[in-house]
Design an enzyme around this catalytic site. Structure first.
Site, PDB file in Angstrom:
ATOM      1  N   ASP A   8     -48.427  76.511 -43.704  1.00  0.00           N
ATOM      2  CA  ASP A   8     -47.529  77.173 -44.447  1.00  0.00           C
ATOM      3  C   ASP A   8     -46.654  78.256 -43.452  1.00  0.00           C
ATOM      4  O   ASP A   8     -47.432  79.013 -42.659  1.00  0.00           O
ATOM      5  CB  ASP A   8     -48.211  77.858 -45.529  1.00  0.00           C
ATOM      6  CG  ASP A   8     -48.654  77.019 -46.513  1.00  0.00           C
ATOM      7  OD1 ASP A   8     -48.395  75.945 -46.451  1.00  0.00           O
ATOM      8  OD2 ASP A   8     -49.510  77.387 -47.515  1.00  0.00           O
ATOM      9  N   ASP A 130     -46.978  72.434 -59.747  1.00  0.00           N
ATOM     10  CA  ASP A 130     -47.777  73.617 -59.298  1.00  0.00           C
ATOM     11  C   ASP A 130     -47.826  74.488 -60.827  1.00  0.00           C
ATOM     12  O   ASP A 130     -46.807  74.711 -61.415  1.00  0.00           O
ATOM     13  CB  ASP A 130     -46.792  74.486 -58.382  1.00  0.00           C
ATOM     14  CG  ASP A 130     -46.443  73.883 -57.052  1.00  0.00           C
ATOM     15  OD1 ASP A 130     -47.268  73.200 -56.715  1.00  0.00           O
ATOM     16  OD2 ASP A 130     -45.439  74.089 -56.605  1.00  0.00           O
TER      17      ASP A 130
END
Length: 233
Positions: A8, A130
């Site tokens: 990330d 998500d």
């Protein structure tokens, strides 16, 4: 079980967030380049998961140059997410050799666009679901769409996707294990490959996911530790 380690990115750094909170950022020991080289030494790693976190937040690609460099040094396919809101953004990554694309926000709220994009990139699109409970969140996990997973899955069932990445936001980065129950439930609701994401701690978690019919898992914070890889080839 295929492992898809996560890198990330924020401002060129390899970081992890807790529950998607940008104020709870932890910088990893390895740089993005070092992490990539470390991960691809394991046989069970099939792809590398790279997310442009600021791109996700600001709705535009931010880490293009770094991702281009990662693509050059990677011997494995990359799947890229974060800020992919246009065909042009996807084409930019495609042209640098990126193999798979993770579509979140716009894929959730603009189904006609998603269908058109999948037709242009068949078998190359992962949809990122998500969620908190069954509510799907977008824009860097900051906004509740009011769309529930079960209804959304019906809308995308016939698309030629690479798969669905399901992340329980409440589990992500917390080291408490993934949401086994909902991952298994989603897997039964769809014909698409479901990739588990969020909270995977160790091989025991991977084994339990595999017993539930899940063949791939994205591993974030845990994959940065040597301990996670003990007993994994």
């Amino acid at each position: 079980m295929n492992i898809v380690p996560a890198i990330d990115l924020i401002d060129g750094q390899n970081v992890r967030l807790s529950q998607g909170d940008y104020d709870k950022k932890t910088q990893m020991v390895r740089t993005p380049e070092e992490a990539l080289k470390f991960y691809q030494s394991f046989e069970s790693v099939t792809r590398i998961h790279v997310v442009d976190l600021m791109g996700a937040l600001h709705q535009e690609v931010r880490e293009e140059n770094l991702i281009k460099n990662l693509r050059k040094i990677s011997s494995l396919p990359l799947e890229i997410g974060g800020g992919l809101r246009s065909l042009e953004a996807i084409e930019t990554y495609r042209d640098m050799g990126v193999e798979y694309f993770i579509l979140g926000t716009r894929a959730i709220i603009d189904l006609p666009w998603l269908k058109d994009t999948v037709n242009k990139f068949p078998g190359k699109i992962f949809v990122g679901l998500d969620a908190k409970d069954n509510d799907i969140y977008v824009n860097g996990w900051t906004e509740n769409t009011g769309i529930v997973i079960d209804e959304y899955l019906k809308e995308i069932e016939d698309l030629n996707l690479a798969g669905i990445i399901y992340t329980d936001i409440n589990k992500d980065g917390m080291g408490q294990g993934p949401n086994f129950e909902n991952t298994a439930r989603i897997n039964k609701l769809t014909r698409h490959k479901v990739v588990a994401s969020g909270g995977v701690r160790n091989k025991a978690d991977l084994d339990r996911l595999e017993s539930l019919g899940i063949e791939e898992a994205i591993v974030g914070k845990a994959s940065h530790t040597e301990a996670f890889w003990e007993g994994i080839r």
